[in-house]
Design a protein around this motif. Structure first.
Motif, mmCIF file in Angstrom:
data_model
loop_
_atom_site.group_PDB
_atom_site.id
_atom_site.type_symbol
_atom_site.label_atom_id
_atom_site.label_comp_id
_atom_site.label_asym_id
_atom_site.label_seq_id
_atom_site.Cartn_x
_atom_site.Cartn_y
_atom_site.Cartn_z
ATOM 1 N N VAL A 5 0.988 2.984 -10.318
ATOM 2 C CA VAL A 5 -0.660 3.678 -10.725
ATOM 3 C C VAL A 5 -1.014 2.740 -9.729
ATOM 4 C CG1 VAL A 5 -2.124 2.907 -12.038
ATOM 5 C CG2 VAL A 5 0.313 3.745 -12.681
ATOM 6 N N ARG A 6 -1.139 1.807 -9.342
ATOM 7 C CA ARG A 6 -1.984 0.881 -8.848
ATOM 8 C C ARG A 6 -1.856 1.858 -6.917
ATOM 9 N NH1 ARG A 6 0.750 -2.671 -5.714
ATOM 10 N NH2 ARG A 6 -0.707 -2.765 -4.285
ATOM 11 N N LEU A 7 -0.914 1.839 -6.940
ATOM 12 C CA LEU A 7 -0.672 2.469 -5.360
ATOM 13 C C LEU A 7 -1.982 3.718 -5.342
ATOM 14 C CD1 LEU A 7 3.130 2.294 -4.862
ATOM 15 C CD2 LEU A 7 1.484 1.099 -3.969
ATOM 16 N N LEU A 8 -2.383 4.285 -5.869
ATOM 17 C CA LEU A 8 -3.145 5.777 -5.780
ATOM 18 C C LEU A 8 -4.390 5.513 -6.472
ATOM 19 C CD1 LEU A 8 -0.627 9.120 -6.163
ATOM 20 C CD2 LEU A 8 -1.313 7.557 -4.485
ATOM 21 N N CYS A 9 -4.366 4.384 -7.032
ATOM 22 C CA CYS A 9 -5.516 4.157 -8.424
ATOM 23 C C CYS A 9 -6.527 3.536 -8.028
ATOM 24 C CB CYS A 9 -5.782 4.160 -9.718
ATOM 25 S SG CYS A 9 -4.575 5.574 -10.192
ATOM 26 N N ARG A 55 5.702 7.238 8.452
ATOM 27 C CA ARG A 55 4.668 7.135 9.088
ATOM 28 C C ARG A 55 4.066 7.547 10.541
ATOM 29 N NH1 ARG A 55 5.110 0.584 8.331
ATOM 30 N NH2 ARG A 55 6.774 0.715 6.803
ATOM 31 N N ALA A 56 5.309 7.328 10.930
ATOM 32 C CA ALA A 56 4.229 7.466 12.329
ATOM 33 C C ALA A 56 3.773 9.168 12.051
ATOM 34 C CB ALA A 56 5.417 7.567 13.498
ATOM 35 N N LYS A 57 4.593 10.032 10.967
ATOM 36 C CA LYS A 57 3.927 11.205 10.836
ATOM 37 C C LYS A 57 2.658 11.555 10.081
ATOM 38 C CE LYS A 57 8.235 12.756 11.837
ATOM 39 N NZ LYS A 57 9.685 13.264 11.078
ATOM 40 N N ALA A 58 2.730 10.293 9.139
ATOM 41 C CA ALA A 58 1.874 10.008 7.936
ATOM 42 C C ALA A 58 -0.092 10.861 8.525
ATOM 43 C CB ALA A 58 1.935 9.287 6.995
ATOM 44 N N LEU A 59 -1.133 11.461 8.028
ATOM 45 C CA LEU A 59 -2.046 10.992 8.049
ATOM 46 C C LEU A 59 -3.079 9.746 8.194
ATOM 47 C CD1 LEU A 59 -3.172 14.229 5.467
ATOM 48 C CD2 LEU A 59 -3.489 14.170 7.944
ATOM 49 N N THR A 60 -3.719 10.067 9.069
ATOM 50 C CA THR A 60 -4.476 8.799 8.568
ATOM 51 C C THR A 60 -5.656 8.389 7.698
ATOM 52 O OG1 THR A 60 -5.866 8.981 10.553
ATOM 53 C CG2 THR A 60 -4.128 7.163 10.943
ATOM 54 N N LEU A 61 -5.190 7.810 6.369
ATOM 55 C CA LEU A 61 -5.968 7.683 5.075
ATOM 56 C C LEU A 61 -6.849 7.380 5.872
ATOM 57 C CD1 LEU A 61 -3.939 6.108 2.316
ATOM 58 C CD2 LEU A 61 -4.866 8.997 3.292
ATOM 59 N N PRO A 62 -8.897 8.083 5.378
ATOM 60 C CA PRO A 62 -10.090 7.936 5.015
ATOM 61 C C PRO A 62 -10.277 6.534 4.675
ATOM 62 C CG PRO A 62 -10.093 9.397 3.824
ATOM 63 C CD PRO A 62 -8.451 9.347 4.503
ATOM 64 N N LEU A 90 2.700 12.421 -0.625
ATOM 65 C CA LEU A 90 2.345 12.834 -0.432
ATOM 66 C C LEU A 90 0.701 13.822 -1.108
ATOM 67 C CD1 LEU A 90 2.364 16.620 -0.180
ATOM 68 C CD2 LEU A 90 3.699 16.589 -1.603
ATOM 69 N N LEU A 91 0.842 13.514 -2.960
ATOM 70 C CA LEU A 91 -0.276 12.990 -3.428
ATOM 71 C C LEU A 91 -1.426 12.451 -2.766
ATOM 72 C CD1 LEU A 91 1.778 12.820 -7.145
ATOM 73 C CD2 LEU A 91 0.819 14.720 -6.327
ATOM 74 N N GLU A 92 -0.930 11.340 -2.318
ATOM 75 C CA GLU A 92 -2.552 10.273 -1.953
ATOM 76 C C GLU A 92 -2.785 11.279 -0.338
ATOM 77 O OE1 GLU A 92 -3.937 8.086 -2.710
ATOM 78 O OE2 GLU A 92 -5.025 7.896 -0.682
ATOM 79 N N TYR A 147 0.515 -0.902 0.185
ATOM 80 C CA TYR A 147 0.403 0.050 0.464
ATOM 81 C C TYR A 147 0.800 1.193 0.183
ATOM 82 C CZ TYR A 147 -4.047 -3.235 0.750
ATOM 83 O OH TYR A 147 -4.847 -3.811 1.008
ATOM 84 N N VAL A 148 0.480 2.754 -0.223
ATOM 85 C CA VAL A 148 0.794 3.564 -0.560
ATOM 86 C C VAL A 148 2.149 4.102 0.620
ATOM 87 C CG1 VAL A 148 -0.842 4.790 0.115
ATOM 88 C CG2 VAL A 148 1.484 5.997 -0.914
ATOM 89 N N ARG A 149 1.073 3.679 2.266
ATOM 90 C CA ARG A 149 1.664 3.710 3.543
ATOM 91 C C ARG A 149 2.924 2.903 3.711
ATOM 92 N NH1 ARG A 149 0.153 8.781 3.045
ATOM 93 N NH2 ARG A 149 -1.415 9.477 4.774
ATOM 94 N N ASP A 150 2.833 2.265 2.925
ATOM 95 C CA ASP A 150 3.851 0.192 3.182
ATOM 96 C C ASP A 150 5.358 1.347 2.909
ATOM 97 O OD1 ASP A 150 1.941 -0.629 4.332
ATOM 98 O OD2 ASP A 150 2.099 -1.889 2.847
ATOM 99 N N LEU A 151 5.220 1.711 1.632
ATOM 100 C CA LEU A 151 6.304 2.817 1.065
ATOM 101 C C LEU A 151 7.462 3.478 1.394
ATOM 102 C CD1 LEU A 151 5.137 3.522 -2.052
ATOM 103 C CD2 LEU A 151 5.988 1.398 -2.168
ATOM 104 N N LEU A 152 6.467 3.971 3.224
ATOM 105 C CA LEU A 152 7.663 5.353 4.174
ATOM 106 C C LEU A 152 8.558 4.073 5.036
ATOM 107 C CD1 LEU A 152 4.440 7.554 4.226
ATOM 108 C CD2 LEU A 152 6.560 8.148 2.658
ATOM 109 N N THR A 153 9.446 5.077 5.162
ATOM 110 C CA THR A 153 10.275 4.456 6.747
ATOM 111 C C THR A 153 8.935 4.471 7.968
ATOM 112 O OG1 THR A 153 10.789 6.794 7.429
ATOM 113 C CG2 THR A 153 12.027 5.494 5.706
#
Lengths: 297, 565
Positions: free
Chosen positions: B503-507, B275-282, B481-483, B265-271
């Motif tokens: 593509v499949r990460l965002l779409c 990831r701890a700082k990222a928004l929780t996606l709805p 960031l785009l997400e 998933y797109v969040r999996d790519l982060l360190t």
């Protein structure tokens, strides 16, 4: 830092102005030739502005000393056949020569860039018509064309300027066209269109400034050439009329006396001419570095 | 044990720059055995290319070897004279560069260029060179080799050019082949073909290969051993399987993590820190009404019947709903960029309608759209962050441009505040706002481009391969960031790319295009897991498959069994 966050622009403006001087100093120091050429250039400008007030004699007054005097303490560059001071005449001529070449180059730069920008950006008929027009100008031997223009339009300083501008036009138009057409579909140009810039603003606000670095080199080389051209026209008796001091006329007048051994009449205006052309040829790279943001770190 | 073919011991290379000496690679050691394939993986600035230049002795004037030893088959390469080196290049060691078109002489027939190499190294005489060159063209699987001998580089596709470059590199049967990003800029299917070809030929001639790449997946799929570099140091080296499945160093883990996989998933790519700082996606929201509706869109170039007539897009229809991300996937030349230009109103359509927010914008000529009220609602993020910023403008000026043009009444102070707000939104440090593009890193330039695109709060943002020119770790951050922005600003995306994994990460939905037509469309998981057409299957198959560890093989087997029972 907190100041920066609240009002970044004023801070940045000051910074960038300081940066500009710093950049100028850096460019001059990095390449000694650039430093020398900027020095010579400012020297020429100073002579052109202040020269007429500083010279020891009136440049057109005859009989300020004995005729055909070799260089000496009173007359540094000697005197001519009418007893005029050659040093004063050479110094005073700087202003006129620079004025002719600067205005001629400025005219051809402005009009050549506009023609080239339109041709490169819109292509099609604009390009074809302007391209053939430029080809026509270039088909003539340029000096002969300039002679023809001055002879037809009348013997005046303005006409020398126009003639010199016209014969230089194709070089600017072609360069601007090439530089614009390679950037016509660059990413930042597309982005500018998306940002709501009109076509003309995209062309003159975004693309044209990016063509300046190579244009600067062209301008400075052209300056030297324009001085030679103006002097050449005067040498053959077109344009500037005696007794007005001008390097080309000084050389032409002096040429009559080479055989009889009065070398200083030719050598000093010739050296001044050479020095000016030399300066402009050297300054090109420095000017390019100055207007190229990529050289600013 | 036989000595290695190439042995580098504690090699350091310095570059003289305006700000003093910079150490590009710092005391690295590596060796390549005969017949072995070594992958050097790293992000830009890691020194992976400099290493290969040092081996070939083609560092540019500013660079010099500051210490260490390079020995090739017992010879000390750093002590060898330029004359001997010239003999070694091409005959003993040869190199394949990133851009095949730039590596070929544009005004010489490709066959002759191969023949030149053969003659240069006394492998053929003028009389036999032609036949040998054709033999090489056949070896790199170019059909009609006789005819292609006479072709000029511009007449060949990118993949074909790369084959010719490979033929040139292998013409003298060198012992060592150095491939520096040989497939960057090529389509996935072409990439697979080129890499398979290199692997096959090097095995056939029993050559050693060094593959330099930023793509860990590609390197793992084709190399025996991998070496990960960061900032001029070797971080880790191991066999591909071991390194890929059990990385030891944090940097390698981060790099592996940031490379999109089939099921990340797109969040999996982060360190973990990021990831701890990222928004929780709805949780996935139901897309709303249709925002953009494209009907039978068509684009022709050139006049029908003339030589340069071709149809880039034929009869394309699709919808993008509010809050939805649609992926548009296809290889170069499939018409995806033409489609995006038409929707962006940078290019006039030949036929068809584009309905955006209830208006048919296809009817408005592209030249007049700059002043249209919908201009700000339809924006784009470009492929190359460097190319898409005006080199003479500071970041601040670039971001402010749409505000200046599209809301000219905005007071200066408000505009400055808005630029600061946008910079903060995209995570661009405010201090960098007065910098010029060449003073920013790739990731920072991408942020400036995104800030500029979202300045007018667009409804639809077209992302044209926004991360193709970025390193994987930067790509991970930019994709996230785009997400985030999509959810915060309620935008819809049209994501254009040739890379299905990205593509499949965002779409939510993906359209596959070929020859200007839709080949297949459907939900992302459906396209990825159950492709209906051969073309989609070939695109999926071309994505490099890294070696699976024993554990994960067992896991998959278990899953299959579960499914079966």
């Amino acid at each position: 830092m907190s100041n920066l966050a609240i009002n970044p622009t004023t801070d940045q403006r000051v910074q960038s102005r300081e940066g500009y001087w710093h950049h100028l100093r850096y460019i001059m120091a990095e390449n000694p030739l650039t430093g020398i050429s900027f020095g010579l250039f400012f020297g020429l400008i100073a002579v052109a502005i202040f020269g007429p007030y500083l010279v020891p004699f009136d440049p057109v007054a005859t009989g300020v000393g004995p005729a055909l005097q070799p260089p000496g303490v009173n007359h540094w560059f000697g005197t001519d056949h009418l007893g005029r001071d050659v040093f004063s005449r050479v110094v005073v001529a700087t202003r006129l020569d620079l004025l002719i070449s600067v205005s001629a180059v400025a005219l051809s730069f402005v009009f050549g860039s506009i023609i080239g920008c339109f041709a490169g950006y819109f292509g099609g008929w604009t390009d074809r018509i302007s391209g053939r027009l430029m080809d026509t100008i270039m088909a003539f031997p340029l000096f002969v064309l300039a002679m023809g223009i001055v002879a037809a339009a009348g013997n005046s300083i303005e006409n020398i300027v126009y003639a010199t501008a016209i014969i230089n036009l194709p070089f600017y138009a072609r360069m601007a066209r090439a530089e614009v057409s390679i950037r016509r579909n660059a990413g930042f140009v597309q982005a500018a269109r998306l940002s709501g810039n009109s076509e003309l603003r995209v062309l003159f606000g975004h693309i044209f400034p990016n063509t300046l670095p190579p244009m600067m080199v062209q301008i400075s080389l052209n300056m030297g050439w324009a001085i030679l051209n103006a002097a050449g026209l005067s040498f053959i008796g077109l344009g500037v009329q005696p007794p007005m001091p001008e390097w080309g006329i000084l050389v032409a007048e002096g040429a009559n006396f080479i055989i009889s051994g009065e070398w200083w009449l030719v050598v000093f205006p010739g050296l001044a001419l050479m020095l000016a052309v030399f300066t402009f040829n050297l300054i090109g790279d420095g000017l390019r570095d100055l207007v190229d943001p990529q050289r600013r770190t | 044990m036989t000595p290695p073919l190439l042995d580098i011991q504690r090699l350091s290379v310095d570059f003289a720059t305006r700000r003093g000496t910079v150490r590009a690679i710092d005391s690295i050691s590596l060796s390549v055995a005969k017949g072995e394939t070594l992958g050097i993986v790293g992000e830009s600035g890691s020194g992976k290319s400099v290493t290969s230049y040092a081996v070939m002795n083609i560092l540019d004037r500013a660079g010099k070897i500051a210490g260490g030893k390079i020995s090739y088959g017992g010879m000390s390469m750093h002590k060898i004279s330029e004359r001997d080196m010239r003999d070694i290049r091409g005959r003993e060691i040869s190199m394949i560069f990133q851009n095949p078109r730039a590596a070929l002489n544009p005004i010489r027939k490709v066959g002759q260029q191969i023949a030149d190499v053969l003659v240069q190294h006394n492998q053929a005489t003028r009389a036999t060179a032609r036949a040998k060159a054709i033999e090489m063209l056949l070896a790199v699987k170019i059909k009609d080799a006789e005819k292609r001998y006479e072709a000029y580089p511009f007449e060949l596709s990118g993949g074909m050019c790369q084959r010719v470059v490979i033929a040139m590199a292998l013409a003298c049967k060198p012992q060592l082949l150095i491939a520096d990003e040989p497939t960057t800029g090529l389509d996935v299917t072409t990439q697979k073909a080129v890499m398979d070809l290199i692997t096959e030929l090097t095995a056939q001639f029993n050559m050693s290969t060094i593959l330099i790449t930023h793509d860990l997946g590609l390197a793992a799929a084709y190399c025996d051993r991998l070496l990960v570099m960061e900032k001029g140091h070797v971080v880790e080296q191991n066999t591909s399987t071991a390194l890929f499945n059990a990385p030891k160093k944090a940097y390698t883990k981060q790099l592996l993590n940031a490379t999109p996989h089939r099921d990340s998933y797109v969040r999996d790519l982060l360190t973990p820190d990021q990831r701890a700082k990222a928004l929780t996606l709805p949780a996935s929201t139901e897309p709303g009404a249709a925002l953009l509706s494209v009907k039978s869109l068509k684009k022709e170039f050139g006049k029908p019947g003339s030589g340069n007539h071709h149809i880039a897009v034929r009869d394309l229809s699709f919808d993008i709903r509010k809050g939805e991300s649609l992926g548009l996937v296809g290889e170069s030349g499939c018409g995806k960029s033409t489609t995006s230009s038409m929707i962006m109103r940078l290019l006039d359509t030949t036929e068809g309608s584009i309905e955006f927010l209830g208006q048919d914008i296809a009817a408005i000529p592209a030249k007049q759209f700059a002043r249209h009220t919908l201009r700000g609602k339809l924006q784009m993020v470009f492929q190359d962050p460097t190319d898409s910023l005006n080199p003479r403008w500071s970041a601040e000026r670039s971001i402010a441009d749409p505000l200046l043009r599209l809301s000219p009444d905005m007071p200066n102070a408000d505009r400055q505040a808005r630029v600061l707000e946008l910079a903060t939104l995209v995570g661009l440090p405010v201090e960098l706002l007065n910098r010029f593009p060449h003073q920013l890193s790739g990731g920072q330039k991408a942020r400036v481009g995104i800030a500029r695109a979202v300045a007018m709060e667009p409804e639809l943002l077209i992302l044209d391969e926004p991360t193709a020119a970025l390193d994987v770790s930067v790509q991970a951050v930019v994709l996230n960031l785009l997400e985030d922005l999509k959810h915060r600003l309620g935008m819809s995306y049209l994501f254009i790319s040739h890379d299905l994994n990205v593509v499949r990460l965002l779409c939510d939905r993906i359209i596959v295009m070929q020859h200007g037509e839709i080949v297949e469309q459907g939900h992302a998981h459906q396209i990825m897991d159950a492709p209906q057409t051969d073309y989609t299957r070939s695109l999926l198959a071309a994505i490099p498959h890294p070696p699976a560890s024993d554990a994960s093989v067992a896991e998959t087997a278990a899953l299959i069994q579960d499914g079966a029972s």
